[in-house]
Design a protein around this motif. Structure first.
Motif, PDB file in Angstrom:
ATOM      1  N   GLN A   1      33.158  42.755  43.202  1.00 53.75           N
ATOM      2  CA  GLN A   1      32.086  41.808  43.517  1.00 53.75           C
ATOM      3  C   GLN A   1      32.502  40.812  44.591  1.00 53.75           C
ATOM      4  O   GLN A   1      31.718  40.496  45.488  1.00 53.75           O
ATOM      5  N   TYR A   2      33.748  40.326  44.523  1.00 53.72           N
ATOM      6  CA  TYR A   2      34.191  39.282  45.437  1.00 53.72           C
ATOM      7  C   TYR A   2      35.151  39.770  46.515  1.00 53.72           C
ATOM      8  O   TYR A   2      35.680  38.975  47.284  1.00 53.72           O
ATOM      9  N   GLY A   3      35.380  41.073  46.601  1.00 55.83           N
ATOM     10  CA  GLY A   3      36.258  41.616  47.626  1.00 55.83           C
ATOM     11  C   GLY A   3      37.710  41.201  47.459  1.00 55.83           C
ATOM     12  O   GLY A   3      38.429  41.024  48.438  1.00 55.83           O
ATOM     13  N   LEU A   4      38.155  41.043  46.218  1.00 52.27           N
ATOM     14  CA  LEU A   4      39.524  40.623  45.929  1.00 52.27           C
ATOM     15  C   LEU A   4      40.440  41.829  45.818  1.00 52.27           C
ATOM     16  O   LEU A   4      39.994  42.957  45.634  1.00 52.27           O
ATOM     17  N   ARG A   5      41.724  41.570  45.879  1.00 49.30           N
ATOM     18  CA  ARG A   5      42.709  42.626  45.654  1.00 49.30           C
ATOM     19  C   ARG A   5      43.007  42.704  44.163  1.00 49.30           C
ATOM     20  O   ARG A   5      42.996  41.694  43.470  1.00 49.30           O
ATOM     21  N   ALA A   6      43.293  43.913  43.692  1.00 48.98           N
ATOM     22  CA  ALA A   6      43.586  44.106  42.280  1.00 48.98           C
ATOM     23  C   ALA A   6      44.675  45.162  42.122  1.00 48.98           C
ATOM     24  O   ALA A   6      44.725  46.131  42.880  1.00 48.98           O
ATOM     25  N   VAL A   7      45.536  44.934  41.145  1.00 52.22           N
ATOM     26  CA  VAL A   7      46.561  45.898  40.789  1.00 52.22           C
ATOM     27  C   VAL A   7      46.162  46.507  39.452  1.00 52.22           C
ATOM     28  O   VAL A   7      45.928  45.785  38.480  1.00 52.22           O
ATOM     29  N   LEU A   8      46.042  47.814  39.422  1.00 48.67           N
ATOM     30  CA  LEU A   8      45.614  48.539  38.232  1.00 48.67           C
ATOM     31  C   LEU A   8      46.840  49.177  37.595  1.00 48.67           C
ATOM     32  O   LEU A   8      47.474  50.040  38.201  1.00 48.67           O
ATOM     33  N   ILE A   9      47.195  48.720  36.395  1.00 47.12           N
ATOM     34  CA  ILE A   9      48.387  49.218  35.728  1.00 47.12           C
ATOM     35  C   ILE A   9      47.959  50.092  34.553  1.00 47.12           C
ATOM     36  O   ILE A   9      47.318  49.621  33.615  1.00 47.12           O
ATOM     37  N   ASN A  10      48.286  51.380  34.644  1.00 47.79           N
ATOM     38  CA  ASN A  10      47.918  52.354  33.615  1.00 47.79           C
ATOM     39  C   ASN A  10      46.458  52.201  33.178  1.00 47.79           C
ATOM     40  O   ASN A  10      46.166  52.050  31.994  1.00 47.79           O
ATOM     41  N   PRO A  11      45.520  52.258  34.116  1.00 46.88           N
ATOM     42  CA  PRO A  11      44.123  52.044  33.736  1.00 46.88           C
ATOM     43  C   PRO A  11      43.499  53.240  33.018  1.00 46.88           C
ATOM     44  O   PRO A  11      43.830  54.389  33.298  1.00 46.88           O
ATOM     45  N   LEU A  12      42.597  52.938  32.118  1.00 48.19           N
ATOM     46  CA  LEU A  12      41.787  53.969  31.483  1.00 48.19           C
ATOM     47  C   LEU A  12      40.737  54.425  32.484  1.00 48.19           C
ATOM     48  O   LEU A  12      40.099  53.596  33.129  1.00 48.19           O
ATOM     49  N   VAL A  13      40.585  55.716  32.633  1.00 42.75           N
ATOM     50  CA  VAL A  13      39.554  56.275  33.510  1.00 42.75           C
ATOM     51  C   VAL A  13      38.599  57.055  32.625  1.00 42.75           C
ATOM     52  O   VAL A  13      39.005  58.011  31.960  1.00 42.75           O
TER      53      VAL A  13
END
Length: 124
Positions: free
Chosen positions: A9-21
């Protein structure tokens, strides 16, 4: 109010650690009920509210993949790392052999995660 996760939504950076897909064939409502924690004998109830939370946290295909970094270990005992690798194509990806769902190498990546997320304001 947008239903998109904040990073999108805000165009931020994110680190996804072992995410559920969530993928075809994985219906989180099938997990409703009583469960035991994997690292203790503590019980918890997975409810329909939890299903809604899981669905709301699931990222759609990425419009700005350069804002995302997938950190995942192949030894995750709960999630299939291959689903995340496919789902987050185009994002920066670090796929490490072994490990576990707790992402055992977290300390090795903390400084780099802070830099990627632009949270490091300078040396102390």
């Amino acid at each position: 109010m947008s239903s998109e996760p904040g990073a999108i939504q805000y165009g931020l950076r994110a680190v996804l650690i072992n995410p559920l897909v969530l993928h075809a064939g994985l219906d989180p409502s099938g997990f409703i009920g009583e469960h035991t924690m994997i690292y203790s004998d503590e019980c918890f109830h997975f409810s329909s509210e939890h299903v809604a939370q899981v669905i709301s946290m699931t990222l759609p295909s990425l419009r700005q993949p350069e804002n995302f970094w997938l950190l995942i270990e192949t030894g995750d005992e709960l999630l299939d790392h291959r689903q995340a690798v496919l789902h987050y194509q185009g994002a920066r990806q670090t796929v490490l052999p072994g490990g576990d769902h707790g992402f055992s190498r977290w300390a090795e990546f903390l400084d780099e995660v802070l830099e990627f997320a632009r949270l490091r304001t300078g040396e102390v």
